[in-house]
Write a protein that holds these residues in place. Structure first.
Motif, PDB file in Angstrom:
ATOM      1  N   ASP A 167       0.808  -1.221   0.000  1.00 23.67           N
ATOM      2  CA  ASP A 167       0.000   0.000   0.000  1.00 23.67           C
ATOM      3  C   ASP A 167       0.835   1.263   0.000  1.00 23.67           C
ATOM      4  OD1 ASP A 167      -2.203  -1.655   2.302  1.00 23.67           O
ATOM      5  OD2 ASP A 167      -2.331  -1.546   0.120  1.00 23.67           O
ATOM      6  N   MET A 168       2.141   1.167  -0.188  1.00 19.52           N
ATOM      7  CA  MET A 168       3.006   2.338  -0.111  1.00 19.52           C
ATOM      8  C   MET A 168       3.754   2.549  -1.417  1.00 19.52           C
ATOM      9  SD  MET A 168       2.451   3.363   3.019  1.00 19.52           S
ATOM     10  CE  MET A 168       3.785   4.511   3.382  1.00 19.52           C
ATOM     11  N   VAL A 169       3.942   3.829  -1.762  1.00 23.87           N
ATOM     12  CA  VAL A 169       4.774   4.207  -2.899  1.00 23.87           C
ATOM     13  C   VAL A 169       5.692   5.333  -2.442  1.00 23.87           C
ATOM     14  CG1 VAL A 169       3.108   3.543  -4.666  1.00 23.87           C
ATOM     15  CG2 VAL A 169       3.046   5.855  -3.714  1.00 23.87           C
ATOM     16  N   GLN A 170       6.705   5.622  -3.231  1.00 26.27           N
ATOM     17  CA  GLN A 170       7.596   6.722  -2.903  1.00 26.27           C
ATOM     18  C   GLN A 170       7.150   7.984  -3.633  1.00 26.27           C
ATOM     19  OE1 GLN A 170      11.677   5.569  -3.614  1.00 26.27           O
ATOM     20  NE2 GLN A 170      11.883   4.755  -1.551  1.00 26.27           N
ATOM     21  N   VAL A 171       7.300   9.104  -2.961  1.00 27.57           N
ATOM     22  CA  VAL A 171       6.857  10.374  -3.505  1.00 27.57           C
ATOM     23  C   VAL A 171       7.897  11.438  -3.159  1.00 27.57           C
ATOM     24  CG1 VAL A 171       5.519  11.010  -1.461  1.00 27.57           C
ATOM     25  CG2 VAL A 171       4.874  11.953  -3.686  1.00 27.57           C
ATOM     26  N   ILE A 172       7.982  12.464  -3.970  1.00 23.31           N
ATOM     27  CA  ILE A 172       8.922  13.563  -3.756  1.00 23.31           C
ATOM     28  C   ILE A 172       8.237  14.643  -2.909  1.00 23.31           C
ATOM     29  CG2 ILE A 172      10.448  15.238  -4.834  1.00 23.31           C
ATOM     30  CD1 ILE A 172      11.144  12.345  -5.424  1.00 23.31           C
ATOM     31  N   VAL A 173       8.880  15.044  -1.811  1.00 23.69           N
ATOM     32  CA  VAL A 173       8.359  16.118  -0.963  1.00 23.69           C
ATOM     33  C   VAL A 173       9.437  17.190  -0.812  1.00 23.69           C
ATOM     34  CG1 VAL A 173       6.849  14.542   0.309  1.00 23.69           C
ATOM     35  CG2 VAL A 173       9.141  15.047   1.190  1.00 23.69           C
ATOM     36  N   ALA A 174       9.023  18.352  -0.347  1.00 24.12           N
ATOM     37  CA  ALA A 174       9.962  19.457  -0.133  1.00 24.12           C
ATOM     38  C   ALA A 174      10.767  19.210   1.134  1.00 24.12           C
ATOM     39  CB  ALA A 174       9.211  20.776  -0.046  1.00 24.12           C
ATOM     40  N   ASN A 175      12.073  19.289   1.029  1.00 26.08           N
ATOM     41  CA  ASN A 175      12.956  19.114   2.175  1.00 26.08           C
ATOM     42  C   ASN A 175      13.097  20.406   2.986  1.00 26.08           C
ATOM     43  OD1 ASN A 175      14.694  17.490   3.765  1.00 26.08           O
ATOM     44  ND2 ASN A 175      16.480  18.412   2.765  1.00 26.08           N
ATOM     45  N   ARG A 176      12.605  21.508   2.421  1.00 25.37           N
ATOM     46  CA  ARG A 176      12.630  22.829   3.057  1.00 25.37           C
ATOM     47  C   ARG A 176      11.559  23.678   2.394  1.00 25.37           C
ATOM     48  NH1 ARG A 176      16.821  26.828   0.290  1.00 25.37           N
ATOM     49  NH2 ARG A 176      14.906  28.038   0.488  1.00 25.37           N
ATOM     50  N   ASP A 177      11.283  24.827   2.947  1.00 23.84           N
ATOM     51  CA  ASP A 177      10.329  25.732   2.325  1.00 23.84           C
ATOM     52  C   ASP A 177      10.890  26.230   0.990  1.00 23.84           C
ATOM     53  OD1 ASP A 177       8.662  25.455   4.485  1.00 23.84           O
ATOM     54  OD2 ASP A 177       9.269  27.323   5.457  1.00 23.84           O
ATOM     55  N   ILE A 178      10.039  26.192  -0.032  1.00 25.79           N
ATOM     56  CA  ILE A 178      10.428  26.667  -1.357  1.00 25.79           C
ATOM     57  C   ILE A 178       9.541  27.861  -1.693  1.00 25.79           C
ATOM     58  CG2 ILE A 178      10.755  26.053  -3.780  1.00 25.79           C
ATOM     59  CD1 ILE A 178      10.888  23.137  -2.965  1.00 25.79           C
ATOM     60  N   PRO A 179      10.069  29.062  -1.649  1.00 29.16           N
ATOM     61  CA  PRO A 179       9.245  30.245  -1.930  1.00 29.16           C
ATOM     62  C   PRO A 179       8.811  30.309  -3.387  1.00 29.16           C
ATOM     63  CG  PRO A 179      11.283  30.821  -0.762  1.00 29.16           C
ATOM     64  CD  PRO A 179      11.427  29.415  -1.245  1.00 29.16           C
ATOM     65  N   PHE A 180       7.795  31.116  -3.619  1.00 25.19           N
ATOM     66  CA  PHE A 180       7.303  31.372  -4.975  1.00 25.19           C
ATOM     67  C   PHE A 180       8.423  31.917  -5.853  1.00 25.19           C
ATOM     68  CE2 PHE A 180       5.771  34.802  -7.793  1.00 25.19           C
ATOM     69  CZ  PHE A 180       5.038  34.054  -8.696  1.00 25.19           C
ATOM     70  N   GLY A 181       8.603  31.316  -7.039  1.00 23.17           N
ATOM     71  CA  GLY A 181       9.579  31.788  -8.005  1.00 23.17           C
ATOM     72  C   GLY A 181      10.978  31.217  -7.849  1.00 23.17           C
ATOM     73  N   MET A 182      11.258  30.465  -6.776  1.00 24.47           N
ATOM     74  CA  MET A 182      12.615  29.953  -6.558  1.00 24.47           C
ATOM     75  C   MET A 182      12.894  28.733  -7.434  1.00 24.47           C
ATOM     76  SD  MET A 182      14.551  29.007  -2.995  1.00 24.47           S
ATOM     77  CE  MET A 182      14.878  30.748  -2.668  1.00 24.47           C
ATOM     78  N   GLU A 183      14.163  28.613  -7.868  1.00 22.63           N
ATOM     79  CA  GLU A 183      14.576  27.452  -8.660  1.00 22.63           C
ATOM     80  C   GLU A 183      14.481  26.176  -7.820  1.00 22.63           C
ATOM     81  OE1 GLU A 183      18.466  28.044 -10.135  1.00 22.63           O
ATOM     82  OE2 GLU A 183      17.962  29.848 -11.296  1.00 22.63           O
ATOM     83  N   ILE A 184      14.045  25.095  -8.448  1.00 24.75           N
ATOM     84  CA  ILE A 184      13.986  23.797  -7.779  1.00 24.75           C
ATOM     85  C   ILE A 184      15.373  23.168  -7.834  1.00 24.75           C
ATOM     86  CG2 ILE A 184      12.883  21.541  -7.710  1.00 24.75           C
ATOM     87  CD1 ILE A 184      10.988  23.826  -7.134  1.00 24.75           C
ATOM     88  N   GLN A 185      15.967  22.927  -6.676  1.00 23.86           N
ATOM     89  CA  GLN A 185      17.306  22.349  -6.576  1.00 23.86           C
ATOM     90  C   GLN A 185      17.246  21.005  -5.855  1.00 23.86           C
ATOM     91  OE1 GLN A 185      19.781  25.276  -4.670  1.00 23.86           O
ATOM     92  NE2 GLN A 185      19.332  26.869  -6.175  1.00 23.86           N
ATOM     93  N   PRO A 186      18.214  20.131  -6.116  1.00 20.70           N
ATOM     94  CA  PRO A 186      18.179  18.800  -5.493  1.00 20.70           C
ATOM     95  C   PRO A 186      18.135  18.840  -3.978  1.00 20.70           C
ATOM     96  CG  PRO A 186      19.786  18.861  -7.269  1.00 20.70           C
ATOM     97  CD  PRO A 186      19.320  20.264  -7.082  1.00 20.70           C
ATOM     98  N   SER A 187      18.832  19.780  -3.358  1.00 21.24           N
ATOM     99  CA  SER A 187      18.866  19.832  -1.893  1.00 21.24           C
ATOM    100  C   SER A 187      17.526  20.205  -1.294  1.00 21.24           C
ATOM    101  CB  SER A 187      19.926  20.835  -1.432  1.00 21.24           C
ATOM    102  OG  SER A 187      19.645  22.134  -1.938  1.00 21.24           O
ATOM    103  N   MET A 188      16.601  20.685  -2.111  1.00 21.45           N
ATOM    104  CA  MET A 188      15.276  21.077  -1.616  1.00 21.45           C
ATOM    105  C   MET A 188      14.299  19.912  -1.589  1.00 21.45           C
ATOM    106  SD  MET A 188      14.761  24.642  -3.691  1.00 21.45           S
ATOM    107  CE  MET A 188      15.907  26.005  -3.545  1.00 21.45           C
ATOM    108  N   LEU A 189      14.725  18.747  -2.094  1.00 19.40           N
ATOM    109  CA  LEU A 189      13.808  17.624  -2.269  1.00 19.40           C
ATOM    110  C   LEU A 189      14.274  16.409  -1.478  1.00 19.40           C
ATOM    111  CD1 LEU A 189      13.529  17.901  -6.161  1.00 19.40           C
ATOM    112  CD2 LEU A 189      12.037  18.989  -4.473  1.00 19.40           C
ATOM    113  N   LYS A 190      13.328  15.567  -1.151  1.00 19.52           N
ATOM    114  CA  LYS A 190      13.646  14.275  -0.563  1.00 19.52           C
ATOM    115  C   LYS A 190      12.548  13.284  -0.908  1.00 19.52           C
ATOM    116  CE  LYS A 190      11.629  14.936   4.056  1.00 19.52           C
ATOM    117  NZ  LYS A 190      11.924  14.905   5.524  1.00 19.52           N
TER     118      LYS A 190
END
Length: 274
Positions: free
Chosen positions: A43-66
């Motif tokens: 019943d489980m899958v993996q999903v990408i979530v924000a590792n930190r707050d990502i403000p409007f307009g900011m570039e998506i970087q690997p360190s921001m995700l987990k």
């Protein structure tokens, strides 16, 4: 000492770059879990979530995700399950946040721009609406406590027929910007000179006229979904409860009298003639 400082700076840049590359390879290399794979929950899958707050307009970087495990039946349809969907290939422009994404929040495709897409206030407006700026100050903008994302009523104060009146011209209007600040998660308030609001084309026309007719003030609404209601205009006389002045009858004009002098037997007498 100068050479040592340069070496320390270069080492810091190398470590930061290595961390970003490592985070990217980890996210891309992490396989998505799905039902039926050995050693995983059905019943489980993996999903990408924000590792930190990502403000409007900011570039998506690997360190921001987990990557985290998430119940498959509760997975939103637009959830990102593969980091390759968010991170650009070599030489490709990055993607940006179309809306603010909080730490721990599932990254949705609807909240992320295309590769190299320009992100402006336009992406933050509802369909068939416009962004319009109005002049404010510390008094008319609730003492500087209005922030992006708040909802307000707009009151017009003007001189009319020799007196003052106040009229609520728009209700439940969303603030999309305060001066140059558009991040709805900001907690810093400041005295603004302009406030940008989200309005329909018809509301924008009314607002443009109202700015020329008098002074606009904002009243901050509560978080409750309070319905709009008809509000009558209020005049200064209504607030003071001053009764109208009594009618004063004009005094009757005095009759015009003519004075003549009459001489009788050597005596002069003044006589009034109607």
């Amino acid at each position: 000492m100068a050479m040592r400082s340069v070496l320390v700076a270069m080492l810091g840049v190398a470590i930061a770059g290595g961390s970003a590359i490592g985070a990217r390879h980890y996210l891309v290399a992490t396989p998505a879990m799905s039902a039926g794979e050995p050693g995983t929950s059905l019943d489980m899958v993996q999903v990408i979530v924000a590792n930190r707050d990502i403000p409007f307009g900011m570039e998506i970087q690997p360190s921001m995700l987990k990557v985290i495990a998430w119940p498959k039946e509760a997975l939103p349809p637009a959830a990102v399950t593969d980091a390759k969907m968010l991170l650009p290939a070599e030489g490709q422009q990055p993607r940006r946040a179309l809306k603010s994404i909080s730490q721990g929040e599932i990254v949705l495709t609807s909240k992320v721009s295309g590769y190299g897409q320009k992100v402006t206030l336009v992406q933050n407006l509802a369909p068939n609406t416009r962004a319009m700026a109005i002049k404010v100050d510390a008094v008319t903008a609730v003492g500087g406590l209005v922030t992006p994302g708040d909802r307000v009523d707009i009151v017009l104060t003007q001189s009319q027929s020799g007196g003052l009146s106040a009229t609520t011209i728009l209700q439940n209007i969303r603030i999309v910007g305060v001066d140059q600040q558009t991040d709805e998660r900001t907690e810093q308030s400041a005295v603004a000179r302009t406030v940008t609001v989200e309005v329909t084309p018809e509301q924008g026309q009314a607002l443009a006229l109202a700015q020329k007719a008098g002074t606009l003030s904002l009243t901050l609404r509560t978080l409750d979904a309070e319905p709009n209601r008809q509000l009558d205009s209020v005049a200064l006389e209504d607030i003071l409860n001053a009764p109208p002045p009594p009618a004063v009858d004009a005094p009757a004009p005095e009759p015009v009298r003519t004075r003549i002098k009459v001489r009788r037997a050597g005596e002069v007498e003044t006589v009034e003639v109607n």
